[in-house]
Enzyme design. Structure first.
Site, PDB file in Angstrom:
ATOM      1  N   ARG A  89     102.224  67.105  13.971  1.00 26.38           N
ATOM      2  CA  ARG A  89     102.560  65.674  15.166  1.00 26.38           C
ATOM      3  C   ARG A  89     103.417  64.774  13.958  1.00 26.38           C
ATOM      4  O   ARG A  89     102.802  64.337  13.352  1.00 26.38           O
ATOM      5  CB  ARG A  89     101.077  65.113  15.526  1.00 26.38           C
ATOM      6  CG  ARG A  89     101.384  63.893  16.269  1.00 26.38           C
ATOM      7  CD  ARG A  89     100.407  63.200  17.019  1.00 26.38           C
ATOM      8  NE  ARG A  89     100.521  61.982  17.662  1.00 26.38           N
ATOM      9  CZ  ARG A  89      99.567  61.227  18.513  1.00 26.38           C
ATOM     10  NH1 ARG A  89      98.662  61.706  18.655  1.00 26.38           N
ATOM     11  NH2 ARG A  89     100.264  60.074  18.780  1.00 26.38           N
ATOM     12  N   ARG A  99     104.156  64.066  22.896  1.00 33.02           N
ATOM     13  CA  ARG A  99     103.527  64.411  21.569  1.00 33.02           C
ATOM     14  C   ARG A  99     102.974  65.804  21.618  1.00 33.02           C
ATOM     15  O   ARG A  99     102.817  66.471  22.480  1.00 33.02           O
ATOM     16  CB  ARG A  99     102.177  63.536  21.161  1.00 33.02           C
ATOM     17  CG  ARG A  99     101.276  63.440  22.545  1.00 33.02           C
ATOM     18  CD  ARG A  99     100.650  62.211  22.781  1.00 33.02           C
ATOM     19  NE  ARG A  99     101.392  61.058  22.854  1.00 33.02           N
ATOM     20  CZ  ARG A  99     101.020  59.670  22.256  1.00 33.02           C
ATOM     21  NH1 ARG A  99      99.921  59.680  21.864  1.00 33.02           N
ATOM     22  NH2 ARG A  99     102.037  58.814  22.376  1.00 33.02           N
ATOM     23  N   ASP A 102      97.190  65.375  20.431  1.00 33.73           N
ATOM     24  CA  ASP A 102      96.719  64.273  20.389  1.00 33.73           C
ATOM     25  C   ASP A 102      95.139  64.068  20.893  1.00 33.73           C
ATOM     26  O   ASP A 102      94.874  64.782  21.672  1.00 33.73           O
ATOM     27  CB  ASP A 102      96.903  63.200  21.662  1.00 33.73           C
ATOM     28  CG  ASP A 102      96.791  61.786  21.767  1.00 33.73           C
ATOM     29  OD1 ASP A 102      96.275  60.974  20.855  1.00 33.73           O
ATOM     30  OD2 ASP A 102      96.550  61.347  22.913  1.00 33.73           O
ATOM     31  N   ASP A 104      91.615  62.141  21.191  1.00 37.09           N
ATOM     32  CA  ASP A 104      91.172  60.796  21.123  1.00 37.09           C
ATOM     33  C   ASP A 104      89.561  60.969  21.382  1.00 37.09           C
ATOM     34  O   ASP A 104      89.213  61.767  21.971  1.00 37.09           O
ATOM     35  CB  ASP A 104      91.591  60.047  22.469  1.00 37.09           C
ATOM     36  CG  ASP A 104      93.143  59.680  22.542  1.00 37.09           C
ATOM     37  OD1 ASP A 104      93.835  59.763  21.216  1.00 37.09           O
ATOM     38  OD2 ASP A 104      93.793  59.948  23.183  1.00 37.09           O
TER      39      ASP A 104
END
Ligand code: PH2
Ligand code: MG
Ligand code: MG
Length: 174
Positions: A89, A99, A102, A104
């Site tokens: 990334r 992206r 990701d 989270d």
């Protein structure tokens, strides 16, 4: 993680819209399963979702995993960050922009964390159908600290937003 019943349950959101998003998600889930002191308990299907926050970018693929971990929130976040980095990334793009991967941290047990760079529950969780739809698939009864049950949060989102999150057919090969 061998120690069966200790650790904290955390929910992790995964998203990608570059470089074969479905495969990026599958790879990240594999790496997640190999984190020290962490066990993946469940994962959702992968879903197609329209880009949120910045419309002019490719469609996303999103999924959610439930883990049990002995890592503290900042350690877990650092590990997620490292998975993103190892997947190639590139950071420093637009906020809410495209992206490769990701990860989270959405929830961490019943805990609330407000440290610089580490906010749990994820501050925008309740606004995002691309998080709540997959999370409701694997943990509808999960109580998000300060916000309530996942299924109730999802009900509160406009139907058009919920209906735009579509499960992908399972892949035969990843
Ligand atoms: N992630 C973002 C911004 N917008 N939209 C969708 N559909 N899915 C995402 O994972 C996503 C997004 C920034 O993290
Ligand atoms: Mg995100
Ligand atoms: Mg992120």
């Amino acid at each position: 993680m061998a120690e069966a019943d200790c650790g904290v349950r955390a929910a992790i959101g995964l998203g990608s819209n570059l470089d074969d998003p479905e495969q990026q998600i599958e790879r990240a889930l594999l790496v997640l399963a190999h984190l020290p002191q962490t066990e993946v308990l469940a994962r959702s299907r992968s879903y197609r979702s329209p880009p949120w926050g910045l419309a002019a970018q490719p469609e996303f693929v999103n999924a959610v995993a439930s883990v049990r971990t002995l890592l503290a929130p900042p350690q877990l976040l650092a590990a997620l960050f490292e998975i993103e980095r190892a997947a190639g990334r590139e950071r420093g793009g637009e906020r809410w922009g495209p992206r490769r991967i990701d990860l989270d941290l959405l929830t961490y047990g019943a805990q609330r964390v407000a440290l610089p760079g580490c906010q749990v529950p994820h501050p925008r969780l309740a606004e995002r159908a691309f998080v709540l739809v997959p999370l409701a698939e694997i943990a509808p009864e999960l109580v998000v600290p300060g916000l309530g049950r996942v299924d109730a949060l999802l009900e509160r989102l406009p139907r058009v937003e919920r209906d735009a999150i579509l499960p992908l057919p399972p892949r035969l090969r990843t």
